[in-house]
Design a protein around this motif. Structure first.
Motif, PDB file in Angstrom:
ATOM      1  N   VAL A  42      39.090  44.452  80.069  1.00 51.22           N
ATOM      2  CA  VAL A  42      39.489  44.470  78.654  1.00 51.22           C
ATOM      3  C   VAL A  42      38.895  43.278  77.923  1.00 51.22           C
ATOM      4  N   MET A  43      38.823  42.141  78.611  1.00 50.04           N
ATOM      5  CA  MET A  43      38.386  40.898  77.988  1.00 50.04           C
ATOM      6  C   MET A  43      36.903  40.606  78.182  1.00 50.04           C
ATOM      7  N   ALA A  44      36.148  41.561  78.710  1.00 52.66           N
ATOM      8  CA  ALA A  44      34.756  41.310  79.090  1.00 52.66           C
ATOM      9  C   ALA A  44      33.904  40.822  77.930  1.00 52.66           C
ATOM     10  N   PHE A  45      34.083  41.385  76.734  1.00 55.08           N
ATOM     11  CA  PHE A  45      33.269  41.001  75.585  1.00 55.08           C
ATOM     12  C   PHE A  45      33.972  39.984  74.691  1.00 55.08           C
ATOM     13  N   THR A 145      31.945  42.516  66.339  1.00 54.43           N
ATOM     14  CA  THR A 145      31.978  42.666  67.785  1.00 54.43           C
ATOM     15  C   THR A 145      30.635  42.192  68.329  1.00 54.43           C
ATOM     16  N   MET A 146      30.509  42.145  69.636  1.00 55.25           N
ATOM     17  CA  MET A 146      29.230  41.803  70.235  1.00 55.25           C
ATOM     18  C   MET A 146      28.286  42.996  70.122  1.00 55.25           C
ATOM     19  N   ALA A 147      27.019  42.702  69.958  1.00 57.54           N
ATOM     20  CA  ALA A 147      26.031  43.769  69.804  1.00 57.54           C
ATOM     21  C   ALA A 147      26.007  44.699  71.014  1.00 57.54           C
ATOM     22  N   VAL A 148      26.275  44.150  72.199  1.00 54.81           N
ATOM     23  CA  VAL A 148      26.221  44.972  73.410  1.00 54.81           C
ATOM     24  C   VAL A 148      27.471  45.829  73.604  1.00 54.81           C
ATOM     25  N   ASN A 149      28.485  45.616  72.788  1.00 55.96           N
ATOM     26  CA  ASN A 149      29.734  46.372  72.933  1.00 55.96           C
ATOM     27  C   ASN A 149      29.587  47.725  72.224  1.00 55.96           C
ATOM     28  N   THR A 150      28.850  48.613  72.847  1.00 56.63           N
ATOM     29  CA  THR A 150      28.520  49.888  72.211  1.00 56.63           C
ATOM     30  C   THR A 150      29.747  50.763  71.976  1.00 56.63           C
ATOM     31  N   ALA A 151      30.732  50.665  72.845  1.00 59.04           N
ATOM     32  CA  ALA A 151      31.934  51.482  72.668  1.00 59.04           C
ATOM     33  C   ALA A 151      32.678  51.084  71.398  1.00 59.04           C
ATOM     34  N   ARG A 162      30.055  50.387  58.132  1.00 60.49           N
ATOM     35  CA  ARG A 162      28.601  50.283  58.229  1.00 60.49           C
ATOM     36  C   ARG A 162      28.213  48.934  58.837  1.00 60.49           C
ATOM     37  N   HIS A 163      27.147  48.944  59.639  1.00 62.32           N
ATOM     38  CA  HIS A 163      26.596  47.709  60.191  1.00 62.32           C
ATOM     39  C   HIS A 163      25.843  46.991  59.075  1.00 62.32           C
ATOM     40  N   THR A 164      26.309  45.784  58.736  1.00 68.52           N
ATOM     41  CA  THR A 164      25.730  45.075  57.593  1.00 68.52           C
ATOM     42  C   THR A 164      25.108  43.732  57.941  1.00 68.52           C
ATOM     43  N   ASP A 165      25.344  43.202  59.137  1.00 66.23           N
ATOM     44  CA  ASP A 165      24.782  41.892  59.463  1.00 66.23           C
ATOM     45  C   ASP A 165      24.775  41.706  60.973  1.00 66.23           C
ATOM     46  N   SER A 166      23.883  40.837  61.443  1.00 68.67           N
ATOM     47  CA  SER A 166      23.800  40.462  62.854  1.00 68.67           C
ATOM     48  C   SER A 166      23.480  38.978  62.945  1.00 68.67           C
ATOM     49  N   TRP A 167      23.926  38.334  63.996  1.00 76.01           N
ATOM     50  CA  TRP A 167      23.613  36.924  64.196  1.00 76.01           C
ATOM     51  C   TRP A 167      23.786  36.570  65.671  1.00 76.01           C
ATOM     52  N   VAL A 168      23.186  35.473  66.071  1.00 73.75           N
ATOM     53  CA  VAL A 168      23.329  34.948  67.425  1.00 73.75           C
ATOM     54  C   VAL A 168      23.893  33.541  67.312  1.00 73.75           C
ATOM     55  N   GLN A 169      24.923  33.258  68.086  1.00 70.07           N
ATOM     56  CA  GLN A 169      25.512  31.923  68.080  1.00 70.07           C
ATOM     57  C   GLN A 169      25.598  31.402  69.502  1.00 70.07           C
ATOM     58  N   GLU A 170      25.655  30.084  69.628  1.00 61.52           N
ATOM     59  CA  GLU A 170      25.795  29.463  70.939  1.00 61.52           C
ATOM     60  C   GLU A 170      27.251  29.552  71.397  1.00 61.52           C
ATOM     61  N   TRP A 171      27.452  29.825  72.666  1.00 59.37           N
ATOM     62  CA  TRP A 171      28.785  29.913  73.265  1.00 59.37           C
ATOM     63  C   TRP A 171      28.951  28.762  74.260  1.00 59.37           C
ATOM     64  N   GLU A 172      30.108  28.125  74.239  1.00 60.98           N
ATOM     65  CA  GLU A 172      30.396  27.114  75.250  1.00 60.98           C
ATOM     66  C   GLU A 172      30.515  27.751  76.626  1.00 60.98           C
ATOM     67  N   ASP A 173      31.080  28.948  76.670  1.00 58.80           N
ATOM     68  CA  ASP A 173      31.265  29.669  77.923  1.00 58.80           C
ATOM     69  C   ASP A 173      30.708  31.075  77.710  1.00 58.80           C
ATOM     70  N   PRO A 174      29.377  31.266  77.791  1.00 56.80           N
ATOM     71  CA  PRO A 174      28.760  32.531  77.401  1.00 56.80           C
ATOM     72  C   PRO A 174      29.273  33.715  78.203  1.00 56.80           C
ATOM     73  N   VAL A 175      29.406  34.853  77.519  1.00 55.46           N
ATOM     74  CA  VAL A 175      29.758  36.103  78.173  1.00 55.46           C
ATOM     75  C   VAL A 175      28.493  36.945  78.275  1.00 55.46           C
TER      76      VAL A 175
END
Length: 203
Positions: A42-45, A145-151, A162-175
């Motif tokens: 459940v918490m994967a993303f 949501t995360m881009a990879v979270n297709t569900a 509608r999908h209106t924006d995308s971005w990449v940010q740094e994570w302290e503990d990347p998933v």
């Protein structure tokens, strides 16, 4: 299990769909929310791992505090199949508030694995988006949501966002998948009203 924030006001309405009853999150539901967050799938993303009980209580202090505006009808609901808490607990949904912008509400949801693949996420999300646009002054509903979270992205699209924006940010503990970034979805009051004219109050 006790939280650190009192129960929500009964002024936040109970919402009903064909298969779900959504009731305002209260102290009595915290044990269910802790168990939900204890599932690493459940918490994967979200965290990339299960959350501890303390992490879940901190999360819900925030959600039930500054991210709720009960007087306006914005907040969080837990969902049960059937007529109420006697049914199966399936997860939570939100029409949350943004203190910095009262014209915006946030759609969110998190479901137990046993509830995946049954269309319940979409059903509950439609109910909470309808609740958000039933609040005078709310002009947009946002979700991320995360881009990879297709569900999750598929749910947002089915609800009409509608999908209106995308971005990449740094994570302290990347998933896993963090490098593909996050995505923003939104729907305006006008767009919702065109598809659901009977459900949208005038601001």
């Amino acid at each position: 299990m006790e939280g650190r924030v009192g129960g929500l006001s009964p002024d936040l309405p109970t919402l009903h769909t064909d298969r779900l009853t959504l009731v305002p999150v209260a102290d009595e539901h915290l044990a269910l929310l802790v168990a939900l967050n204890a599932d690493p799938e459940v918490m994967a993303f979200i965290r990339g791992r299960a959350a501890t009980p303390e992490e879940t209580l901190v999360e819900w202090d925030q959600r039930r505090g500054p991210q709720s505006d009960i007087a306006r009808g914005l907040g969080y609901w837990v969902g049960f199949t059937g007529d109420g808490s006697a049914g199966e607990f399936v997860g939570w949904w939100s029409a949350s508030s943004f203190a910095a912008d009262p014209a915006v509400a946030g759609l969110g949801y998190r479901l137990r694995r046993a509830a995946w693949g049954r269309g319940l996420a979409t059903e509950g999300a439609r109910a909470t988006v309808g609740q958000a646009f039933g609040v005078p002054g709310v002009d947009r509903v946002l979700a991320s949501t995360m881009a990879v979270n297709t569900a999750s992205r598929a749910v947002l699209a089915r609800v009409g966002l509608r999908h209106t924006d995308s971005w990449v940010q740094e994570w302290e503990d990347p998933v896993p998948g963090w490098e593909q970034g996050e995505v923003l979805y939104e729907i305006s009051r006008a767009e919702w009203a065109a598809a659901h004219p009977a459900q949208t109050a005038q601001p």
